[in-house]
Design an enzyme around this catalytic site. Sequence first.
Site, mmCIF file in Angstrom:
data_model
loop_
_atom_site.group_PDB
_atom_site.id
_atom_site.type_symbol
_atom_site.label_atom_id
_atom_site.label_comp_id
_atom_site.label_asym_id
_atom_site.label_seq_id
_atom_site.Cartn_x
_atom_site.Cartn_y
_atom_site.Cartn_z
ATOM 1 N N PRO A 139 45.811 36.530 35.148
ATOM 2 C CA PRO A 139 46.179 35.116 35.003
ATOM 3 C C PRO A 139 45.376 34.138 35.861
ATOM 4 O O PRO A 139 45.907 33.464 36.745
ATOM 5 C CB PRO A 139 47.662 35.120 35.385
ATOM 6 N N CYS A 140 44.109 34.011 35.542
ATOM 7 C CA CYS A 140 43.259 33.064 36.259
ATOM 8 C C CYS A 140 43.723 31.627 36.029
ATOM 9 O O CYS A 140 43.402 30.740 36.826
ATOM 10 C CB CYS A 140 41.795 33.246 35.878
#
Length: 177
Positions: A139-140
């Site tokens: 989850p950048c």
Amino acid sequence: MTHLTFDVVHTPIGGLILVYEGDALVHADFEDNATRRKTQLTKRYGEYAYEERATPHAIVERFQRYFEGDAKALDELERDVVLSPGGSDVQRRVWTALRTIPTGTTMSYGGLATRIGLPGAARAVGAINGQNPLSVIVPCHRVIGASGALTGYAGGLERKRWLLIHERALGTEVARQ
């Protein structure tokens, strides 16, 4: 030549292409990021070819649950598939740390750099964040600027905003930026 397979998972924010090497998931990115996908796969594999194959039901179901509102459905995706992002040791440290940011929260690039023992390396961590080959899964999108502003996302800031609202990580004042 490396042989890869792919499938498209349809989401409310565009098709997400999942690329596999054997049974390992090596790349996930939105359909409209074809140039980025080709660049990353060529850098990792050199010459490659891929063909379409159906994604196992358990994986599709996790994505469906995530996009239907179970924001934690992807947290344990590794029960269903081996995640193999490749990358250098430092890249893997950043990508692993991204998976420790709880759903519904955000962290600054500087905070992420400090978390992996590289205080002062916010820009380098930001660059590595932008090279994340497993979009949404790693989850950048949960990493934001120190000021709280939404900054950079390979899938586009509108998708980043959508994902953070979906995960209830944004207040309305940030969501309107």
